[in-house]
Design a protein around this motif. Structure first.
Motif, PDB file in Angstrom:
ATOM      1  N   VAL A 137      37.039  26.833 -19.682  1.00  0.00           N
ATOM      2  CA  VAL A 137      35.899  26.505 -18.829  1.00  0.00           C
ATOM      3  C   VAL A 137      35.930  25.008 -18.535  1.00  0.00           C
ATOM      4  O   VAL A 137      35.967  24.185 -19.447  1.00  0.00           O
ATOM      5  N   THR A 138      35.929  24.642 -17.262  1.00  0.00           N
ATOM      6  CA  THR A 138      35.985  23.246 -16.860  1.00  0.00           C
ATOM      7  C   THR A 138      34.597  22.751 -16.457  1.00  0.00           C
ATOM      8  O   THR A 138      33.667  23.541 -16.249  1.00  0.00           O
ATOM      9  N   SER A 139      34.480  21.436 -16.319  1.00  0.00           N
ATOM     10  CA  SER A 139      33.210  20.871 -15.868  1.00  0.00           C
ATOM     11  C   SER A 139      32.873  21.345 -14.456  1.00  0.00           C
ATOM     12  O   SER A 139      31.695  21.535 -14.119  1.00  0.00           O
TER      13      SER A 139
ATOM     14  N   ILE B 103      31.106  24.645 -14.722  1.00  0.00           N
ATOM     15  CA  ILE B 103      29.712  24.510 -15.148  1.00  0.00           C
ATOM     16  C   ILE B 103      28.843  23.987 -14.008  1.00  0.00           C
ATOM     17  O   ILE B 103      27.730  24.472 -13.778  1.00  0.00           O
ATOM     18  N   LEU B 104      29.353  23.007 -13.261  1.00  0.00           N
ATOM     19  CA  LEU B 104      28.588  22.466 -12.143  1.00  0.00           C
ATOM     20  C   LEU B 104      28.387  23.513 -11.054  1.00  0.00           C
ATOM     21  O   LEU B 104      27.336  23.557 -10.404  1.00  0.00           O
ATOM     22  N   ALA B 105      29.403  24.365 -10.851  1.00  0.00           N
ATOM     23  CA  ALA B 105      29.244  25.444  -9.868  1.00  0.00           C
ATOM     24  C   ALA B 105      28.169  26.427 -10.316  1.00  0.00           C
ATOM     25  O   ALA B 105      27.377  26.922  -9.497  1.00  0.00           O
TER      26      ALA B 105
ATOM     27  N   VAL C 111      25.133  13.969 -16.424  1.00  0.00           N
ATOM     28  CA  VAL C 111      25.758  13.986 -17.756  1.00  0.00           C
ATOM     29  C   VAL C 111      27.276  13.997 -17.633  1.00  0.00           C
ATOM     30  O   VAL C 111      27.984  13.258 -18.332  1.00  0.00           O
ATOM     31  N   PHE C 112      27.803  14.821 -16.720  1.00  0.00           N
ATOM     32  CA  PHE C 112      29.253  14.872 -16.543  1.00  0.00           C
ATOM     33  C   PHE C 112      29.790  13.602 -15.903  1.00  0.00           C
ATOM     34  O   PHE C 112      30.959  13.257 -16.099  1.00  0.00           O
ATOM     35  N   GLU C 113      28.947  12.893 -15.151  1.00  0.00           N
ATOM     36  CA  GLU C 113      29.386  11.643 -14.546  1.00  0.00           C
ATOM     37  C   GLU C 113      29.563  10.530 -15.573  1.00  0.00           C
ATOM     38  O   GLU C 113      30.199   9.517 -15.279  1.00  0.00           O
ATOM     39  N   LEU C 114      29.013  10.697 -16.769  1.00  0.00           N
ATOM     40  CA  LEU C 114      29.155   9.658 -17.788  1.00  0.00           C
ATOM     41  C   LEU C 114      30.612   9.378 -18.122  1.00  0.00           C
ATOM     42  O   LEU C 114      30.964   8.268 -18.527  1.00  0.00           O
ATOM     43  N   THR C 115      31.473  10.369 -17.975  1.00  0.00           N
ATOM     44  CA  THR C 115      32.887  10.184 -18.305  1.00  0.00           C
ATOM     45  C   THR C 115      33.663   9.517 -17.176  1.00  0.00           C
ATOM     46  O   THR C 115      34.817   9.128 -17.374  1.00  0.00           O
TER      47      THR C 115
END
Length: 429
Positions: free
Chosen positions: A177-179, A182-184, A206-210
């Motif tokens: 499972v990729t980010s 999850i975003l989709a 949250v995913f943009e933190l990386t």
């Protein structure tokens, strides 16, 4: 075979074919997260479905055997059920040379329509609407068929594996499972009403933190309120009154020589106890965390966790202070106005086609508001001001404009080479 017997056999074939279609689409559409929740609740059928999804070759071999065999048998039986009676009816008006082929065509159309509707469209739609529920009901009968047809299943599975090897295709599908997955899902949840738009934005942040670099959330160097180690009591009190913050860097000589920081709570406690404020007091001064400006926000959070701090000074490759970042700054990036609703807005929408944007606004926020997917040389800057500098290849001046992605960016105000305000206007074709 009588008409009734043939019709019953045809209905039996249609029912069997519908069952196979249900088994196929429900297995493919069943969501692993829901099945895992059912397993946690003690449903062993869900465990069997999950195991079958991990190794689906034999399952879908039986599906294809059943689909093709039943379709062929259905065509043979159906033609014999309807064609003679249709031919006899047409014979009242047409010659045999015309009635027989026409009866065959009408019979073919009826059988094809029945199979399309009852063995394909309806079962597949039902399997898509209730995939997990259907999969739980068909999994045991399908495993029984796998056992009964085992010789054929093994033979066709062997042929399939050899064919896949020749084509260079993978033997199993990737379940990682990729980010993006999850975003989709969150986007689909927002469209369905399960998530609020603000909740979806928090998850995306949250995913943009990386990927977001620390300069996108830091307080710029020229906006840092700091003390010099030899500042007298009255200067310290005046600074606290004019610029009330929770922490203040303490420097020797200038801001590029940070020796620590003081917590406002410690200063207030001394004021309440009528004690003088002296920044050279080792009991008052705390060790400051220094982080490079090329870290991501996720890496800064990890450093906060490791050292137990919520405040850090940011240095560039020349060991010069470029800003500071706090835990609240990072959380504000994730939560937005939910954390600091009193902060001044960096992006102000003036009307349907124009925005007034602060030059230090993180470029990711600008892209999100304007719905711009790609910017040129995106690795070279973190803010809107940086974007304009890269595009112009010089320090922007008032009235300078840049056009990109269907928008015009016009510099409205510059203060000592710092871009204060940018007017962004959507270009209408």
């Amino acid at each position: 075979m009588s008409f009734i017997q043939s019709l019953l056999l045809l209905l039996l074939l249609i029912g069997a074919s519908a069952f196979v279609s249900l088994a196929e689409i429900s297995m493919a559409a069943s969501r692993r997260l829901r099945l895992q929740r059912m397993v946690d609740e003690g449903d062993e059928r869900a465990r069997t479905v999950l195991q079958t999804q991990e190794q689906p070759a034999h399952y879908f071999t039986v599906v294809q055997i059943g689909t093709n065999a039943l379709a062929i048998l259905g065509g043979i039986v159906g033609e014999s059920v309807f064609s003679p009676y249709i031919n006899a009816l047409l014979a009242f008006w047409l010659e045999p040379a015309w009635s027989e082929p026409l009866a065959f065509l009408i019979s073919f159309f009826l059988i094809t329509s029945l199979f399309i509707l009852l063995t394909d469209l309806v079962p597949r739609q039902l399997g898509m609407l209730l995939p997990e529920q259907v999969a739980l009901r068909v999994i045991r009968p399908m495993h029984g068929l796998i056992f009964l047809l085992r010789p054929l299943v093994l033979f066709y599975s062997w042929l399939m594996q050899r064919t896949l090897q020749l084509l260079g295709a993978p033997a199993q599908r990737e379940e990682r499972v990729t980010s993006a997955d999850i975003l989709a899902l969150t986007e689909a949840g927002t469209r369905s009403g399960a998530l609020a738009a603000g909740e979806q934005q928090v998850i995306e942040n949250v995913f943009e933190l990386t990927t977001r670099m620390v300069p996108s959330a830091m307080t710029q160097r020229d906006r840092i309120a700091y003390f010099l180690v030899d500042d007298p009591d009255e200067v310290i009190r005046a600074r606290i009154s004019a610029e009330p913050y929770s922490t203040y860097p303490v420097c020797r000589g200038d801001i590029d020589h940070v020796i620590g920081y003081v917590d406002a709570k410690d200063l207030f406690q001394r004021v309440l106890n009528n004690q003088p404020l002296r920044l050279d007091d080792e009991t008052l001064l705390r060790k400051v965390l220094l982080v490079p400006d090329r870290l991501t926000l996720a890496e800064v959070l990890e450093q906060f966790r490791q050292v137990g701090e919520d405040f850090a000074m940011i240095v560039n490759e020349y060991s010069l202070i470029v800003g500071l970042v706090t835990l609240n700054d990072v959380m504000s990036t994730v939560m937005g106005d939910l954390v600091s609703p009193w902060d001044e807005e960096q992006i102000i929408r003036r009307d349907a086609d124009s925005w007034l944007i602060d030059g230090v606004t993180p470029i990711q926020d600008v892209q999100r508001v304007l719905d711009i997917d790609v910017l040129p040389e995106a690795d070279e800057y973190e803010t809107l001001a940086g974007f304009l500098m890269v595009m112009l290849r010089r320090v922007p001046r008032r009235t300078d404009t840049v056009t990109w992605g269907g928008y015009r960016f016009e510099v409205m105000d510059v203060d000592s080479f710092r871009i204060d305000q940018v007017m962004v206007t959507r270009l209408r074709e």
